[in-house]
Scaffold this motif. Structure first.
Motif: not given
Ligand code: IPD
Ligand code: CA
Ligand code: CA
Ligand code: CA
Length: 268
Positions: A38, A40, A47, A51-52, A55, A74-76, A90, A95
């Motif tokens: 994705d 941002k 991202v 990354d997700r 996290e 960071e990823e929500g 983070d 990234t």
């Protein structure tokens, strides 16, 4: 179990365990193909699925051990707990380096108690270096104490910085660099805000500054730098914030601050 560990040390221990596990995960995933999942804020702000995933792992581990804590990633993930402890994470800092397989990227975890950062860890994942600090307890790399450089002259300062993703701000950031480049030894754009701060902490850089870092970028690194003897702050006496973060050897903070303040870095 009886323990003589202080509360910040207990929080740091968990933070290090979890950050090291996440660092192993992201290095392992890097052996496969990494693609952009994705974008941002802008097309440069990417991202990946990792990354997700990183996290998710960190959140699951932290909240399994300490279910009443708050968690900001960071990823929500923004979980509001009741304990007064907040984890600021983070899951991959750097990234873009990660995407291109440039071998510097990190996992950064800061732990706040009642709004104050008391513990922080930054793991340089490919290198396996672990930077840690607790409030008042000093800063370490792989368990060995670290200290800022003794540099006092701007003309001899190696300066790190970074650029945000918004094009108008980038334009201003480039103009600020243009002002600096003839007045310092050289400039580095490592691509990892948390590592920049840790590098000031251990003397691999003399100064770092950046406009637009977020708490998950600077939370751990600012504590590590301060505990290693750096002067850390924002513009005109303000604390570090998304507006500006500066970390420098004590002798270089004021002259460097005045140099970038004169370049009017907040125009956009
Ligand atoms: C970025 C890195 C980079 C900095 C950017 C950050 P991300 O974080 O820390 O060095 O210049 O401002 O957004 O997006 O790679 O976690
Ligand atoms: Ca990002
Ligand atoms: Ca980051
Ligand atoms: Ca990130």
């Amino acid at each position: 179990v009886r323990t003589s560990m202080s509360f910040p040390d207990q929080l740091l221990k968990l933070a290090v365990e979890v950050a090291e596990e996440a660092a192993r995960l992201i290095v392992e995933r890097r052996r496969g193909q990494i693609t952009v999942a994705d974008t941002k804020s802008t097309i440069t702000d990417v991202v990946t699925a990792v990354d997700r995933e990183s996290e998710e792992l960190i959140r699951a581990r932290v909240l399994a051990a300490r279910p009443d804590d708050s968690f900001l990633g960071e990823e929500g993930d923004d979980v509001n707990g009741t304990s007064g402890v907040r984890w600021v994470v983070d899951p991959i800092d750097g990234t873009v380096n990660y995407l291109y397989d440039l071998p510097t990227y990190a996992v950064s975890i800061a732990v706040e108690v009642d709004g104050e950062t008391v513990a922080g860890v930054v793991v340089d994942a490919p290198k396996g270096e672990v930077f840690t600090a607790t409030k008042g307890g000093g800063a370490f790399v792989d368990g060995k104490p670290i200290r800022v450089s003794g540099e006092t002259e701007l003309a001899k300062a190696l300066v790190g910085t970074g650029f945000g993703y918004d094009p108008a701000r980038r334009q201003v950031q480039a103009e600020v660099v243009q002002q600096l480049i003839t007045k310092v030894r050289d400039i580095r754009r490592i691509g990892v805000g948390a590592i920049d701060l840790c590098y000031v902490a251990c003397g691999r850089l003399d100064v770092v500054y950046e406009r637009g870092l977020n708490p998950w970028d600077y939370g751990a690194g600012a504590l590590i730098a301060a505990e290693a003897g750096a002067a850390v702050g924002g513009l005109n006496g303000a604390p570090v914030s998304p507006e500006m973060s500066i970390a420098a050897t004590p002798a270089l903070f004021d002259p460097f601050h005045d140099l970038i303040a004169a370049a009017n870095p907040l125009r956009a």
